[in-house]
Design an enzyme around this catalytic site. Structure first.
Site, PDB file in Angstrom:
ATOM      1  N   SER A 177       0.805  -1.228   0.000  1.00  0.00           N
ATOM      2  CA  SER A 177       0.000   0.000   0.000  1.00  0.00           C
ATOM      3  C   SER A 177       0.836   1.275   0.000  1.00  0.00           C
ATOM      4  O   SER A 177       0.826   2.058   0.950  1.00  0.00           O
ATOM      5  CB  SER A 177      -0.950  -0.033   1.190  1.00  0.00           C
ATOM      6  OG  SER A 177      -1.707  -1.219   1.118  1.00  0.00           O
ATOM      7  N   ARG A 192       7.046   6.337  -4.736  1.00  0.00           N
ATOM      8  CA  ARG A 192       7.673   6.945  -3.553  1.00  0.00           C
ATOM      9  C   ARG A 192       7.117   6.257  -2.321  1.00  0.00           C
ATOM     10  O   ARG A 192       6.040   5.666  -2.347  1.00  0.00           O
ATOM     11  CB  ARG A 192       7.375   8.445  -3.479  1.00  0.00           C
ATOM     12  CG  ARG A 192       5.893   8.755  -3.431  1.00  0.00           C
ATOM     13  CD  ARG A 192       5.556  10.162  -2.987  1.00  0.00           C
ATOM     14  NE  ARG A 192       4.118  10.319  -3.060  1.00  0.00           N
ATOM     15  CZ  ARG A 192       3.462  10.766  -4.117  1.00  0.00           C
ATOM     16  NH1 ARG A 192       4.135  11.150  -5.176  1.00  0.00           N
ATOM     17  NH2 ARG A 192       2.153  10.814  -4.128  1.00  0.00           N
ATOM     18  N   ASP A 230      -4.013  -1.804  -0.674  1.00  0.00           N
ATOM     19  CA  ASP A 230      -5.101  -2.144   0.251  1.00  0.00           C
ATOM     20  C   ASP A 230      -6.477  -1.681  -0.243  1.00  0.00           C
ATOM     21  O   ASP A 230      -7.478  -2.341   0.023  1.00  0.00           O
ATOM     22  CB  ASP A 230      -4.817  -1.609   1.654  1.00  0.00           C
ATOM     23  CG  ASP A 230      -4.399  -0.149   1.667  1.00  0.00           C
ATOM     24  OD1 ASP A 230      -4.360   0.473   0.592  1.00  0.00           O
ATOM     25  OD2 ASP A 230      -4.104   0.369   2.754  1.00  0.00           O
TER      26      ASP A 230
HETATM   27 MG    MG Z   1      -3.606  -1.665   6.118  1.00  0.00          MG
END
Ligand code: MG
Ligand code: ADP
Length: 497
Positions: A177, A192, A230
């Site tokens: 994520s 990044r 996510d």
């Molecule tokens: Mg999470």
């Protein structure tokens, strides 16, 4: 004048200043102290204001930026990343799959057995570990080796009944994520780091290759079948159980959102049109910014001193990593300028990120008549004792200001998405829209999530609000990644019949 005399004069001047300061301090103590604290509070409250009109401007700005980000790479602060997920789970997925969820403070490894048509999730188990802070700023190899080792241990414990059929490799969905420029369903380069990670040698690298190499080093036989984040995982997990799920929002350490877009509405997509006609877009909405956002001096200072100045402004207003830190900054100003905690500024209050959002939410949720929890938290986390009830009330008030602003802005962001999707008004067909939500902040900070849902209804109006609902997709990101590994399995065609 000789040197000695100059020295004495300087000391004399310093002493005078010292006495003057003491006088001011004492005068402040007797009367103006409380008034000054209240004026800091009031000013902060005003600057954090999110009246409905402002939120609608934020929503419109979000819609505009979404369009711009879909037109061209770099067209907007919103990356609007193409996920390569053009098929969300249908419910027919079958077999044992793994998932790895890396996205912030903790990471998890899951094993999921899917039962095929109408079988649902037959079995799931997981293990969780925290990322040692040192690894968040170390090397890529160190981080991925650590993860691969935990995965190796988990795979070793696999029971006989979950072994793969002969000739078949284990497959994994990797929830990563952070902003990734995806190059296929199972490859993509890191744009990044965010959320306090800063490992320079990973930026620009293919994160699936990094993981695959680490797995090899640790002797784990496994194919990474899907790389998602996510929000995509939560969207997939939500859709698996509810066909009306069309967008997903994460509010945890950081924040992000994803939704299902018409492939034809993505000018920057030059690949073949997917059969479904749809493509999941990972917005990376944490990086949203707009002149309509209510930013205060505390937010500016937090940003300038952060690991990623100028970036992730929306995230810095709304997500779990930052809410407690904003609160700390306001308290520090009160301590410093209004002697809110007495003559001395409490030393611990000067330490960035010492006041975490779970502590803030515990104080905000304190229902005891004497605000005992607030008193204890101030003592335990900041070494501040002997607070009066009146002072503790001010702290709760500050929690409320910070959380309300964050939750209302998140609701405005969702309204912007619904507008882009043409789902912000009641349709004639009576279609429903479900928003899959997940993340520790949303899950545990009740005042925050209540405010978010209330604000969304307020912004939508009664009629449209009746077609839209929010669903907590518990652990969607892990299960979702396993589901996406299943729907992108190498062995799809040889599925047991
Ligand atoms: Mg999470
Ligand atoms: P991540 O975003 O790191 O993947 P989670 O979704 O579990 O992980 O979210 C963890 C974050 O949620 C924490 O960093 C914290 O900011 C927030 N959080 C966790 N517990 C609470 C709580 N009780 N109250 C408020 N915020 C919380």
């Amino acid at each position: 004048m000789g040197k000695v005399a100059v020295g004495a004069a300087v000391i004399g001047a310093a002493a005078v200043v010292g006495v003057a300061a003491l006088v001011v301090r004492q005068r402040m103590k007797s009367s103006g102290r409380w008034a000054r604290a209240m004026s800091i509070l009031k000013e902060f409250e005003e600057k954090c204001g999110t009246p409905e009109g402002k939120l609608k401007q934020v929503a419109d700005a979000m819609t505009v930026e979404m369009h711009a980000g879909l037109v061209s790479e770099g067209g907007s602060k919103l990356k609007m990343l193409i996920s390569y997920v053009d098929n969300l789970p249908t419910g027919d997925e079958d077999g044992v799959f793994y998932a790895l969820d890396l996205g912030g403070t903790n990471f998890r490894v899951l094993r999921v057995q899917l039962g095929g048509k109408e079988g649902g999730i037959v079995h799931q188990e997981f293990t969780e570990a925290s990322i040692p802070p040192a690894l968040m700023g170390g090397t890529s190899d160190a981080l991925f080796d650590y993860i691969a080792e935990k995965l190796a241990k988990f795979v070793d414990e696999e029971e006989q009944m979950f072994h793969q059929p002969p000739g078949r490799q284990r497959e994994l969905g990797f929830t990563f994520s952070f902003p990734v420029m995806q190059t296929s369903i199972n490859s993509g380069t890191l744009i990044r780091w965010t959320k306090g990670f800063s490992i320079n040698d990973t930026v620009g690298q293919d994160v699936v290759a990094e993981l695959t190499n680490a797995l090899k080093r640790k002797g784990v036989e496994m194919r990474v079948a899907a790389l998602v984040n996510d929000t995509i995982g939560t969207l997939a997990g939500g859709r698996y159980t509810n066909n009306d799920v069309a967008l997903a929002v994460i509010l945890g350490t950081g924040t992000n959102a994803a939704y299902v877009e018409r492939a034809q509405a993505i000018p920057k997509w030059h690949g073949p049109l997917p059969k479904s006609g749809e493509m999941v877009i990972n917005m990376e909405w944490g990086n949203f910014r707009s002149s309509h956002l209510p930013l205060t001096e505390y937010d500016h200072a937090l940003d300038v001193e952060s690991l990623n100045p100028g970036e992730q402004i929306f995230e810095k207003l709304t997500s779990g990593m930052y809410l407690g830190e904003i609160l700390r900054r306001v308290l520090l100003k009160m301590a410093d300028e209004a002697f809110f905690f007495g003559g001395e500024v409490p030393a611990k209050l000067k330490i960035p990120f010492i006041l975490r959002t779970p502590e803030m939410s515990a104080m905000h949720h304190d229902t005891s008549s004497d605000l005992r929890v607030v008193g204890n938290k101030l003592k335990d986390t900041l070494d501040i004792s002997n607070t009066s009830l009146k002072m503790r009330r001010v702290v709760v008030e500050l929690c409320n200001i910070v959380a309300t602003r964050g939750a209302r802005l998140a609701a405005a962001g969702i309204l912007g998405m619904l507008k882009k999707m043409g789902r912000d008004t009641k349709s004639e067909g009576g279609g429903k829209t479900v928003i899959a939500m997940d993340g520790g902040l949303y899950e545990h900070y009740t005042e925050y999530s209540k405010c978010l849902e209330y604000t969304l209804n307020e912004l939508l109006g009664e009629e449209a609000a009746s077609t839209i609902s929010v669903e907590h997709s518990n652990d969607g990101s892990g299960i979702g990644a396993a589901l996406l590994a299943a729907s992108h399995s190498l062995y799809l065609n040889e599925k047991s019949s």
